[in-house]
Every structure is written in C-alpha cells, then in structure tokens.
Enzyme design. Structure first.
Site, PDB file in Angstrom:
ATOM      1  N   ASP A 220      45.738  31.682  32.764  1.00  0.00           N
ATOM      2  CA  ASP A 220      44.798  30.861  33.536  1.00  0.00           C
ATOM      3  C   ASP A 220      43.660  30.422  32.612  1.00  0.00           C
ATOM      4  O   ASP A 220      43.130  31.208  31.833  1.00  0.00           O
ATOM      5  CB  ASP A 220      44.248  31.672  34.717  1.00  0.00           C
ATOM      6  N   ILE A 221      43.306  29.135  32.730  1.00  0.00           N
ATOM      7  CA  ILE A 221      42.276  28.565  31.853  1.00  0.00           C
ATOM      8  C   ILE A 221      40.878  29.080  32.216  1.00  0.00           C
ATOM      9  O   ILE A 221      39.965  29.040  31.385  1.00  0.00           O
ATOM     10  CB  ILE A 221      42.334  27.021  31.911  1.00  0.00           C
TER      11      ILE A 221
ATOM     12  N   ASN B  20      47.333  31.580  46.934  1.00  0.00           N
ATOM     13  CA  ASN B  20      46.564  30.805  47.912  1.00  0.00           C
ATOM     14  C   ASN B  20      47.386  29.628  48.429  1.00  0.00           C
ATOM     15  O   ASN B  20      48.059  28.946  47.653  1.00  0.00           O
ATOM     16  CB  ASN B  20      45.289  30.268  47.257  1.00  0.00           C
TER      17      ASN B  20
ATOM     18  N   HIS C  62      41.345  28.526  49.773  1.00  0.00           N
ATOM     19  CA  HIS C  62      40.866  28.478  48.383  1.00  0.00           C
ATOM     20  C   HIS C  62      41.893  27.987  47.382  1.00  0.00           C
ATOM     21  O   HIS C  62      41.769  28.248  46.185  1.00  0.00           O
ATOM     22  CB  HIS C  62      40.317  29.842  47.932  1.00  0.00           C
ATOM     23  N   GLN C  63      42.935  27.282  47.853  1.00  0.00           N
ATOM     24  CA  GLN C  63      43.877  26.710  46.896  1.00  0.00           C
ATOM     25  C   GLN C  63      43.254  25.451  46.296  1.00  0.00           C
ATOM     26  O   GLN C  63      42.831  24.548  47.031  1.00  0.00           O
ATOM     27  CB  GLN C  63      45.209  26.360  47.573  1.00  0.00           C
TER      28      GLN C  63
ATOM     29  N   HIS D  88      51.625  28.622  43.148  1.00  0.00           N
ATOM     30  CA  HIS D  88      51.448  29.504  41.987  1.00  0.00           C
ATOM     31  C   HIS D  88      50.979  30.875  42.446  1.00  0.00           C
ATOM     32  O   HIS D  88      50.295  30.998  43.455  1.00  0.00           O
ATOM     33  CB  HIS D  88      50.456  28.920  40.969  1.00  0.00           C
ATOM     34  N   PHE D  89      51.377  31.875  41.683  1.00  0.00           N
ATOM     35  CA  PHE D  89      50.940  33.253  41.893  1.00  0.00           C
ATOM     36  C   PHE D  89      49.984  33.630  40.759  1.00  0.00           C
ATOM     37  O   PHE D  89      50.280  33.372  39.593  1.00  0.00           O
ATOM     38  CB  PHE D  89      52.130  34.223  41.854  1.00  0.00           C
ATOM     39  N   HIS D  90      48.861  34.221  41.118  1.00  0.00           N
ATOM     40  CA  HIS D  90      47.943  34.771  40.116  1.00  0.00           C
ATOM     41  C   HIS D  90      48.289  36.249  39.911  1.00  0.00           C
ATOM     42  O   HIS D  90      48.466  36.982  40.890  1.00  0.00           O
ATOM     43  CB  HIS D  90      46.501  34.742  40.613  1.00  0.00           C
TER      44      HIS D  90
HETATM   45  P1  5GP Z   1      44.064  28.220  43.061  1.00  0.00           P
HETATM   46  O1  5GP Z   1      42.642  28.289  43.566  1.00  0.00           O
HETATM   47  O2  5GP Z   1      44.680  26.881  43.319  1.00  0.00           O
HETATM   48  O3  5GP Z   1      44.887  29.367  43.568  1.00  0.00           O
HETATM   49  O4  5GP Z   1      43.952  28.458  41.509  1.00  0.00           O
HETATM   50  C1  5GP Z   1      44.169  27.470  40.544  1.00  0.00           C
HETATM   51  C2  5GP Z   1      44.006  28.114  39.187  1.00  0.00           C
HETATM   52  O5  5GP Z   1      44.493  27.229  38.214  1.00  0.00           O
HETATM   53  C3  5GP Z   1      42.555  28.450  38.828  1.00  0.00           C
HETATM   54  O6  5GP Z   1      42.450  29.842  38.577  1.00  0.00           O
HETATM   55  C4  5GP Z   1      42.284  27.601  37.592  1.00  0.00           C
HETATM   56  O7  5GP Z   1      41.487  28.267  36.637  1.00  0.00           O
HETATM   57  C5  5GP Z   1      43.688  27.322  37.074  1.00  0.00           C
HETATM   58  N1  5GP Z   1      43.823  26.064  36.360  1.00  0.00           N
HETATM   59  C6  5GP Z   1      43.427  24.848  36.806  1.00  0.00           C
HETATM   60  N2  5GP Z   1      43.729  23.896  35.906  1.00  0.00           N
HETATM   61  C7  5GP Z   1      44.350  24.527  34.874  1.00  0.00           C
HETATM   62  C8  5GP Z   1      44.890  24.069  33.625  1.00  0.00           C
HETATM   63  O8  5GP Z   1      44.880  22.891  33.297  1.00  0.00           O
HETATM   64  N3  5GP Z   1      45.440  25.015  32.822  1.00  0.00           N
HETATM   65  C9  5GP Z   1      45.480  26.338  33.166  1.00  0.00           C
HETATM   66  N4  5GP Z   1      46.047  27.177  32.297  1.00  0.00           N
HETATM   67  N5  5GP Z   1      44.970  26.807  34.322  1.00  0.00           N
HETATM   68  C10 5GP Z   1      44.408  25.905  35.168  1.00  0.00           C
END
Ligand code: 5GP
Length: 136
Positions: free
Chosen positions: A28-29, A84, A90-91, A97-99
């Site tokens: 994650d970035i 999410n 909070h998506q 995607h899974f964190h």
């Molecule tokens: P969400 O809130 O949708 O579950 O989480 C999206 C996640 O994607 C966030 O933790 C965010 O930091 C990550 N993310 C968003 N854009 C990028 C990207 O371009 N590259 C990477 N590696 N992660 C990203």
C-alpha cells in the site's frame, strides 16, 4: 476503471510482492503500518459480493500465504484483514481489495466497534431472510 486496473496492466508501477493469473499483491502506498499489503483480484469488480467464484477462490487460496509473508517480513505477530465495500464503508478505490495490516506496537488498524444486542426475534428474521437469499 480504477488506478488498480492500471497497476494490474503494468501501466503504473507498484511494489509487487505476488502475482498469479487471478491475483496481484503489492505494498500500500499509504501504509497504516510497515508491511501493509493490498491483495487484489484481477477481475474488475467494485465490491466483494460481485466477485466470481473463481476470483473468490483464488483470493482465498493465497490470502493466508500472503499473511504469513507479511508476518515473516515484519516480525509482527498480529494483523488485521480489512476489506471495505462502498464509500459509506470507507472504500476509496472502487476495485475489490483486501488489506493485510500488521499490528506493530501502536501502529496498525484502529477499530471502532459499536456492539449492540441481538434479540431472538430479530435473529430469527435475519436467519430466515439470509437463508432465503442464499437459496434464491
Ligand atoms: P480503501 O479505502 O479503498 O479500502 O483503500 C484503498 C487503499 O489503496 C489505500 O490504503 C491507499 O493508500 C491505497 N492506494 C491508493 N492508490 C494507490 C496506488 O496508486 N498505489 C498503491 N500501492 N496503493 C494505493
């Protein structure tokens, strides 16, 4: 089309940890803690319940293996899986995607858990309706 489609296509770089025919995993970035990994089905769907059985199985097959790799690489012994669905939940990126978020000291996922109570009548109604949906 989201930024994850561009990452899957190789049009945008990522720190890739794993890839197979159905799944890609990359760092994650904006990590919540060190080693925060995203596990992403290549199938283009916004939310989990839209995924095909094939994609779901492919994710399930590798998620524990990837969690082991995160633990081994970070030394963490605890972690959260976060997934999410919907902006209200909070998506931010509308591609499933899974964190995998290791808990390292105080760094990791903060969880608000507003638990209520479950009445027998509501439980009965919910079970009936969910089972009907499953069999529809
Ligand atoms: P969400 O809130 O949708 O579950 O989480 C999206 C996640 O994607 C966030 O933790 C965010 O930091 C990550 N993310 C968003 N854009 C990028 C990207 O371009 N590259 C990477 N590696 N992660 C990203």
């Amino acid at each position: 089309m989201t930024i994850f489609s561009k990452i899957i296509a190789g049009d945008i770089p990522c720190h890739r940890v794993y890839e197979d025919a159905h799944v890609i995993a990359f760092l994650d970035i904006g990590p919540v803690s060190r080693g925060h990994l995203l596990v992403v089905p290549k199938e283009v769907k916004a939310q989990l319940h839209e995924l095909s059985d094939e994609s779901a199985a492919a994710i399930g097959r590798v998620l524990p293996r990837l969690a082991r790799a995160v633990l081994a690489a970070t030394g963490a012994t605890a972690y959260n899986i976060l997934q999410n669905n919907g902006a209200l939940a909070h998506q931010a990126v509308m591609h499933v995607h899974f964190h995998i978020i290791p808990r390292i000291g105080s760094a990791g996922l903060g969880v608000g858990w507003n638990s209520g109570t479950l009445s027998a009548s509501d439980a009965s109604e919910l079970v009936t309706n969910m089972q009907a949906a499953l069999h529809a």
